[in-house]
Design a protein around this motif. Structure first.
Motif, PDB file in Angstrom:
ATOM      1  N   VAL A   1      -3.676  -9.487   0.358  1.00 12.59           N
ATOM      2  CA  VAL A   1      -3.583  -9.402   1.871  1.00 12.59           C
ATOM      3  C   VAL A   1      -2.905  -8.324   2.412  1.00 12.59           C
ATOM      4  N   ALA A   2      -3.711  -7.806   3.614  1.00 12.08           N
ATOM      5  CA  ALA A   2      -3.143  -6.479   4.092  1.00 12.08           C
ATOM      6  C   ALA A   2      -3.043  -6.726   5.523  1.00 12.08           C
TER       7      ALA A   2
ATOM      8  N   GLY B   1       7.878   3.990  11.293  1.00 12.56           N
ATOM      9  CA  GLY B   1       6.642   4.670  11.067  1.00 12.56           C
ATOM     10  C   GLY B   1       5.663   4.012  10.203  1.00 12.56           C
ATOM     11  N   ASP B   2       5.971   3.704   8.952  1.00 11.39           N
ATOM     12  CA  ASP B   2       5.052   3.092   8.119  1.00 11.39           C
ATOM     13  C   ASP B   2       4.332   2.235   8.651  1.00 11.39           C
ATOM     14  N   SER B   3       4.957   1.070   9.395  1.00 16.12           N
ATOM     15  CA  SER B   3       3.951   0.025   9.670  1.00 16.12           C
ATOM     16  C   SER B   3       2.964   0.522  10.885  1.00 16.12           C
ATOM     17  N   MET B   4       3.350   1.750  11.553  1.00 16.03           N
ATOM     18  CA  MET B   4       2.380   2.028  12.474  1.00 16.03           C
ATOM     19  C   MET B   4       1.125   2.592  11.927  1.00 16.03           C
ATOM     20  N   ASP B   5       1.429   3.251  10.630  1.00 17.88           N
ATOM     21  CA  ASP B   5       0.038   3.876  10.049  1.00 17.88           C
ATOM     22  C   ASP B   5      -0.428   3.216   8.713  1.00 17.88           C
ATOM     23  N   LYS B   6       0.499   2.928   7.752  1.00 12.75           N
ATOM     24  CA  LYS B   6       0.345   2.224   6.443  1.00 12.75           C
ATOM     25  C   LYS B   6      -0.115   0.741   6.532  1.00 12.75           C
ATOM     26  N   PRO B   7      -0.696   0.192   6.250  1.00  9.89           N
ATOM     27  CA  PRO B   7      -0.607  -1.185   6.138  1.00  9.89           C
ATOM     28  C   PRO B   7       0.108  -2.012   4.989  1.00  9.89           C
ATOM     29  N   ASN B   8       0.767  -3.003   5.244  1.00 11.75           N
ATOM     30  CA  ASN B   8       1.379  -3.769   4.405  1.00 11.75           C
ATOM     31  C   ASN B   8       0.741  -4.418   3.261  1.00 11.75           C
ATOM     32  N   ILE B   9       0.517  -4.152   2.002  1.00 15.72           N
ATOM     33  CA  ILE B   9      -0.546  -4.781   1.292  1.00 15.72           C
ATOM     34  C   ILE B   9       0.288  -5.205   0.122  1.00 15.72           C
TER      35      ILE B   9
END
Lengths: 378, 378
Positions: free
Chosen positions: B58-59, B5-13
């Motif tokens: 990097v995001a 679910g995270d990777s759907m909304d929150k970017p990986n930074i």
């Protein structure tokens, strides 16, 4: 016709002049310090003597008690090793010629003491290879006095390496030679001064705040420490000499000019590769180099070349038709006598290629009187 | 632990920092422009990041529509070929690791667009190898985001040659390699930053009036025109690399210092042998060089070394105990902020050797917000 009575009282006096030369393939580094044998061949253009020359008078007389020398009005040490080398070699050659049965002008003078007086018509400090013209003139004048002719560049070389190239006019190569005794390390004319009448040489006389490293000690340090110099001497210069001789023979200015610039740059590169590094190029030199490349770039044609020796002056090669415009460009960027940072360009002098050493026939031009002392006007 | 679910909304930074490195055996010249393969190996000291570093965030997010990059607050062209090389190579490595069965942090992000934001805490114009730190930081940060570890210097090399050396701390060699595909042209740590704690690096930040020739085009012209560079790469550097590694391992300062100075001088010599010649050393550099040799000469001991890159700054290596005195000497001859001719020394910064790239754990330090845009404070 010298009479026996004459040589008793009157000295034998000869005055000669010799030219400055500008190397386009540089000499830097000796393989034998004593004999002055170079690690590579070199090539130069002899400048016409109408504006720059050394004049030397040599007098010999039975009445002189000792050898003496005056340089630019000041008495100098006659025991200087390189001066002694030239005197010894000229006397040896005179003796050899006599033993070979070649008639000499005045055999008795071999045992006579010599008086030498030499002047440059340019400041020695200007670093215009004054030692080259000086030793060439000395050796040529001594040879006249002792009545020996023929190959003398090997003797001039033992005074100052590049002096051997001032023994000829026009375009001159100094062939490095291979023999340990240096007998094959001689100058040779490639083409006479009449060969390329359109060629012009602009000497930009500059001054630098700091005295640069002398060439004798500089090249010694380079030979000892620069691996790039060794490579240059062994692997780069032989090919460049052949290309340069061909460019001179064909009067191919762009090739001549590019080789001249590349060889000047490579010489200064080996100075920088020396440890500690030696810098002869200053910010004015950098500006002149960049100006020449921009000028040639503008015309998409190599019309002008620079070369720099172990001193502050810049030398520019170009053809007659480009002189007026390029001088204007120079005057625009380097107004005469303007102080730019710590360096000054004093003046511009335009030369053609010129002849080798000449005898001055007019006896009023002798620098020494019959007493073997410099004339008062000196 | 990333939730689907995270990777759907929150970017990986991820945010990382990377260091500047100073070469003591210089890199100058590529044998392959595309892959950035050098004509010789080189060796550098990684500077501590306490004063100089690049920070990159990097995001990645499924919601980003395109790749974008901001450098020092300004959006730049993401299609820059070297940037694209790094992105492509990191993605290829990630795919390869997955295919080899190595678990990755976030497989889905391979298809995500990236946002990159990078700042130097020093002016890019200062010429302090900012591209080396920049590409090292980019590659290291991308690797963190894509969850790949291990050998990354070959990718950093494809961003900027010397960036591969900023991937490690301490004393780092870039082994030139022999393969045509460049797979063996990699950086390797010689000794860690803790190995020689007394070593100090003084960076003298200078300014020059004229913008020098860029290193990419400069080295290309050198490879094409300088015969001395070819000789240096083939015959001089291999021996120097071995000597330098031994000097570092033994902490033999005089040998380290002399090799550093000789190699800097030889690099600049090959620039001068380039046609047209390239000058990076100016009159202030000449004065610093001469000051260092006089200082060492005074003590009859090599206590200080200089090195100059393709820009106006001077870098001085010395040992901790000599820093105060040598800084006094420098301040005496180069008063800070004083205009000397056209060149200015702005400031002195003293460094130790330091570590390679680091991850910044504090999320408040991210340069990008969760919207993938630079934070307002930027």
């Amino acid at each position: 016709k010298a009479m026996p009575g004459d040589s008793m009282d009157k000295p034998n006096i000869v005055t000669c002049t010799a030219p400055v030369n500008i190397a386009v393939i540089k000499y830097w580094g000796k393989r034998n310090e004593e004999l002055i044998l170079p690690i590579n061949s070199s090539l130069s253009v002899t400048l016409h003597q109408d504006q720059l020359k050394t004049t030397t008078t040599v007098a010999t007389s039975r009445s002189f008690q000792e050898d003496r020398i005056w340089l630019n009005g000041k008495e100098e040490d006659i025991t200087h090793p390189r001066l002694q080398s030239c005197l010894r070699e000229i006397r040896r050659l005179t003796r050899k010629r006599r033993n070979d049965g070649v008639p000499c002008l005045d055999l008795s003078c071999l045992s006579h003491k010599v008086r030498i007086c030499s002047v440059n018509n340019f400041p020695t400090a200007a670093g215009l290879a004054s030692s080259a013209a000086g030793f060439a003139c000395l050796v040529y004048t001594l040879a006249q006095v002792f009545g020996v002719e023929g190959e003398l560049s090997g003797i001039a070389r033992q005074g100052s390496g590049s002096a051997c190239r001032s023994m000829y006019g026009g375009f001159v190569q100094w062939i490095m030679g291979n023999q340990d005794d240096g007998k094959d390390s001689l100058a040779q004319q490639v083409e006479p001064e009449t060969h390329w009448p359109e060629l012009r040489v602009l000497v930009l006389v500059a001054s630098a705040e700091r005295k640069p490293v002398g060439s004798t000690s500089g090249m010694q340090t380079s030979v000892e420490t620069s691996c790039l110099l060794k490579h240059r001497a062994e692997s780069v210069v032989p090919g460049r000499m052949a290309e340069m001789i061909e460019a001179v023979q064909k009067k191919d200015f762009p090739t001549f000019a590019e080789l001249t610039m590349k060889d000047s740059n490579q010489f200064h590169a080996t100075c920088l590769d020396t440890y500690p590094p030696i810098f002869y190029l200053n910010s004015v030199s950098h500006q002149i180099i960049s100006l020449v490349h921009r000028y040639n770039g503008h015309y998409r044609d190599t019309r002008v070349a620079y070369t720099f020796d172990a001193g502050p002056n810049a030398v520019i090669f170009t053809l007659q038709q480009h002189v007026p415009e390029f001088v204007q460009v120079l005057k625009h960027f380097f107004p005469p006598e303007t102080k730019r940072e710590h360096d000054v360009i004093f003046s511009y002098v335009v030369f053609k290629a010129g002849p080798g050493p000449c005898v001055v026939e007019d006896p009023t031009q002798h620098l020494l009187g019959s007493d073997g002392l410099p004339k008062k006007s000196m």
